[in-house]
Design a protein around this motif. Structure first.
Motif, short mmCIF file in Angstrom:
data_model
loop_
_atom_site.label_atom_id
_atom_site.label_comp_id
_atom_site.label_asym_id
_atom_site.label_seq_id
_atom_site.Cartn_x
_atom_site.Cartn_y
_atom_site.Cartn_z
N TRP A 71 0.83 -1.21 0.00
CA TRP A 71 0.00 0.00 0.00
C TRP A 71 0.87 1.25 0.00
O TRP A 71 0.50 2.28 -0.59
N VAL A 72 2.06 1.19 0.63
CA VAL A 72 2.97 2.32 0.65
C VAL A 72 3.55 2.53 -0.75
O VAL A 72 3.64 3.66 -1.23
N GLN A 73 3.93 1.43 -1.40
CA GLN A 73 4.46 1.51 -2.76
C GLN A 73 3.45 2.19 -3.69
O GLN A 73 3.80 3.10 -4.45
N GLU A 74 2.20 1.74 -3.61
CA GLU A 74 1.15 2.33 -4.46
C GLU A 74 0.94 3.80 -4.14
O GLU A 74 0.86 4.64 -5.04
N PHE A 75 0.86 4.12 -2.86
CA PHE A 75 0.60 5.50 -2.44
C PHE A 75 1.73 6.42 -2.85
O PHE A 75 1.50 7.54 -3.33
N LEU A 76 2.97 5.96 -2.68
CA LEU A 76 4.11 6.80 -3.06
C LEU A 76 4.30 6.88 -4.57
O LEU A 76 4.81 7.88 -5.07
N SER A 77 3.87 5.88 -5.29
CA SER A 77 3.92 5.94 -6.75
C SER A 77 2.97 7.01 -7.27
O SER A 77 3.27 7.72 -8.23
N VAL A 78 1.82 7.12 -6.63
CA VAL A 78 0.83 8.12 -7.03
C VAL A 78 1.20 9.50 -6.47
O VAL A 78 0.90 10.52 -7.09
N ASN A 79 1.87 9.53 -5.33
CA ASN A 79 2.22 10.80 -4.66
C ASN A 79 3.73 10.90 -4.44
O ASN A 79 4.20 10.96 -3.29
N PRO A 80 4.53 10.95 -5.50
CA PRO A 80 5.99 11.00 -5.32
C PRO A 80 6.47 12.28 -4.63
O PRO A 80 7.56 12.31 -4.06
N HIS A 81 5.65 13.32 -4.66
CA HIS A 81 6.03 14.58 -4.01
C HIS A 81 6.22 14.42 -2.49
O HIS A 81 6.88 15.22 -1.86
N LEU A 82 5.63 13.37 -1.91
CA LEU A 82 5.77 13.15 -0.47
C LEU A 82 7.19 12.78 -0.09
O LEU A 82 7.57 12.90 1.08
N LEU A 83 7.98 12.31 -1.05
CA LEU A 83 9.36 11.92 -0.76
C LEU A 83 10.35 13.07 -0.94
O LEU A 83 11.54 12.89 -0.72
N GLU A 84 9.85 14.23 -1.32
CA GLU A 84 10.74 15.38 -1.49
C GLU A 84 11.12 15.91 -0.12
O GLU A 84 10.29 16.04 0.77
N SER A 85 12.40 16.22 0.01
CA SER A 85 12.90 16.71 1.31
C SER A 85 12.34 18.10 1.59
O SER A 85 12.23 18.94 0.70
N SER A 86 11.98 18.31 2.83
CA SER A 86 11.49 19.63 3.24
C SER A 86 12.61 20.33 4.00
O SER A 86 13.31 19.73 4.79
N THR A 87 12.77 21.61 3.69
CA THR A 87 13.86 22.36 4.32
C THR A 87 13.35 23.24 5.43
O THR A 87 12.25 23.47 5.67
#
Length: 168
Positions: free
Chosen positions: A152-168
């Motif tokens: 479910w994480v793989q699917e969710f992150l595939s659809v929402n790759p922006h969630l893996l962008e580092s926040s400064t």
């Protein structure tokens, strides 16, 4: 009394068979009952057959009601859990995001991670990663075991790759 309790504990498949058989005996037209040679049985035990029908149908209806309500409850709870986990994915810090990026880059979505690491423990707690297997041989000098990224994480992150962008 014990016999009645044992009858009430019968599995739903047998209970439904009793309901169908007693219902047929009660509600089939007389000319069909005559062809089945069951007229005497119906006349002699009609009251008992009616009781069996009412009890078995009542138990089946309550069993179906409980089963449906358990299924609905389970679905609602599961949806809440998934929503909570997705919300947790949005709150990850930069180190956790980097680790998940590395997971996503692996073809089998599996990594060897230290089992006593805080990030590993947190991601496992939120069911984002799971140990691959039940038994692991771990050395005292290298306490790493394979973990895999939940589907479910793989699917969710595939659809929402922006969630893996580092926040400064």
């Amino acid at each position: 009394m014990n016999n009645i309790v044992n009858i009430l504990k019968l599995p739903p498949t047998i209970m439904s068979g009793l309901a169908i058989a007693s219902g047929l005996l009660l509600f089939l037209p007389d000319h069909i009952i005559d062809k089945l040679y069951m007229t005497d049985l119906k006349e002699e035990y009609g009251l008992l057959i009616g009781g069996v029908f009412i009890i078995s149908v009542s138990i089946l209806v309550s069993y179906i009601g409980v089963s449906v309500s358990k299924a609905i409850y389970s679905k609602i709870i599961n949806e809440k859990r998934v929503k909570l986990r997705k919300k947790q994915l949005k709150k990850l810090n930069n180190e956790e995001k980097e680790l998940l990026k590395y997971f996503m880059d692996q073809p089998d979505k599996t990594l060897k991670l230290p089992m006593n690491n805080g990030i590993t423990i947190k991601l496992q707690y939120y069911k984002i990663i799971t140990p691959a297997g039940n038994n692991h041989l771990v050395l005292a000098t290298d306490m790493r075991i394979p973990y895999f990224l939940q589907p479910w994480v793989q699917e969710f992150l595939s659809v929402n790759p922006h969630l893996l962008e580092s926040s400064t």
